[in-house]
Write a protein that holds these residues in place. Structure first.
Motif, PDB file in Angstrom:
ATOM      1  N   ASN A 187      51.678  64.070  30.142  1.00 28.26           N
ATOM      2  CA  ASN A 187      52.674  64.823  30.894  1.00 28.26           C
ATOM      3  C   ASN A 187      52.956  66.089  30.084  1.00 28.26           C
ATOM      4  O   ASN A 187      53.484  66.020  28.976  1.00 28.26           O
ATOM      5  N   GLU A 225      54.979  68.538  30.938  1.00 32.22           N
ATOM      6  CA  GLU A 225      56.209  69.186  31.373  1.00 32.22           C
ATOM      7  C   GLU A 225      56.915  69.862  30.198  1.00 32.22           C
ATOM      8  O   GLU A 225      57.112  69.275  29.139  1.00 32.22           O
ATOM      9  N   GLU A 252      48.042  72.002  35.343  1.00 31.01           N
ATOM     10  CA  GLU A 252      49.199  72.308  36.189  1.00 31.01           C
ATOM     11  C   GLU A 252      49.620  71.101  37.022  1.00 31.01           C
ATOM     12  O   GLU A 252      50.807  70.905  37.255  1.00 31.01           O
ATOM     13  N   ARG A 290      49.607  68.187  35.989  1.00 34.80           N
ATOM     14  CA  ARG A 290      50.323  67.339  35.036  1.00 34.80           C
ATOM     15  C   ARG A 290      51.549  68.080  34.470  1.00 34.80           C
ATOM     16  O   ARG A 290      52.048  67.766  33.412  1.00 34.80           O
ATOM     17  N   ARG A 291      52.014  69.104  35.205  1.00 32.66           N
ATOM     18  CA  ARG A 291      53.250  69.850  34.944  1.00 32.66           C
ATOM     19  C   ARG A 291      53.197  70.799  33.753  1.00 32.66           C
ATOM     20  O   ARG A 291      54.226  71.211  33.226  1.00 32.66           O
ATOM     21  N   GLN A 351      52.316  74.440  31.877  1.00 32.38           N
ATOM     22  CA  GLN A 351      52.273  75.863  32.211  1.00 32.38           C
ATOM     23  C   GLN A 351      51.165  76.516  31.385  1.00 32.38           C
ATOM     24  O   GLN A 351      51.296  76.659  30.161  1.00 32.38           O
TER      25      GLN A 351
END
Length: 160
Positions: A96, A98, A125, A127-128, A130
């Motif tokens: 993750n 994020e 993206e 998997r959150r 940036q």
């Protein structure tokens, strides 16, 4: 900024690039290892390419790092059949991202990387993560010294 350079390397070229990046950024360095070691040969490239084309993962050893304190993650992979390797796919699928800035970097033999960069960016993206930057380095038929110089140039560009 705490950063991590994580990579998979079959021939050692991606490892070399990863070491240069980690040294330049004073980052932690972590190698992704498959549970079954691949031996170099035509069959290895054929089966690996098929797995890469179909976006499959491979069985990897557990990653023993707490990403909570990491802000920026560099993910290094060779390009196999215009895609990241199965081992890198597995890492991405299990992570993750994020709140993390992610910078994929790819090593390659040819000069076409757009498809591979788009593929890995999409996976990150989802998997959150940036994706804030990316780069590629041609390594095939280049000496280690040439690869080191290219890696240093790439990381200088990032640091601007």
């Amino acid at each position: 900024m705490k950063s991590l350079v994580i990579y998979y390397s079959l021939t050692g070229k991606t490892k070399l690039v990863s070491e240069i990046i980690a040294e330049a950024l004073d980052s932690a360095l972590l190698e992704i290892e498959e549970t079954s070691l691949r031996k170099l040969g035509h069959l290895t490239y054929l089966t690996g390419a098929f797995a890469a084309i179909t976006n499959r993962g491979s069985k990897i050893n557990p990653i023993d790092i707490d990403l909570e304190q990491i802000e920026t993650i560099f993910i290094g992979s060779p390009i196999w059949a215009s895609r990241p390797t199965p081992a890198i796919n597995s890492f991405i699928y299990q992570t993750n991202f994020e709140g993390k800035s992610v910078i994929p970097f790819l090593t390659m033999g040819g000069d076409k990387s757009d498809k591979a960069l788009k593929n890995i960016t999409t996976k990150i993206e989802k998997r959150r993560g940036q994706v804030i930057s990316s780069f590629t380095i041609q390594t095939y038929n280049f000496t280690d010294d040439e690869v080191r110089a290219k890696s240093k140039d790439a990381i200088k560009e990032y640091l601007k």
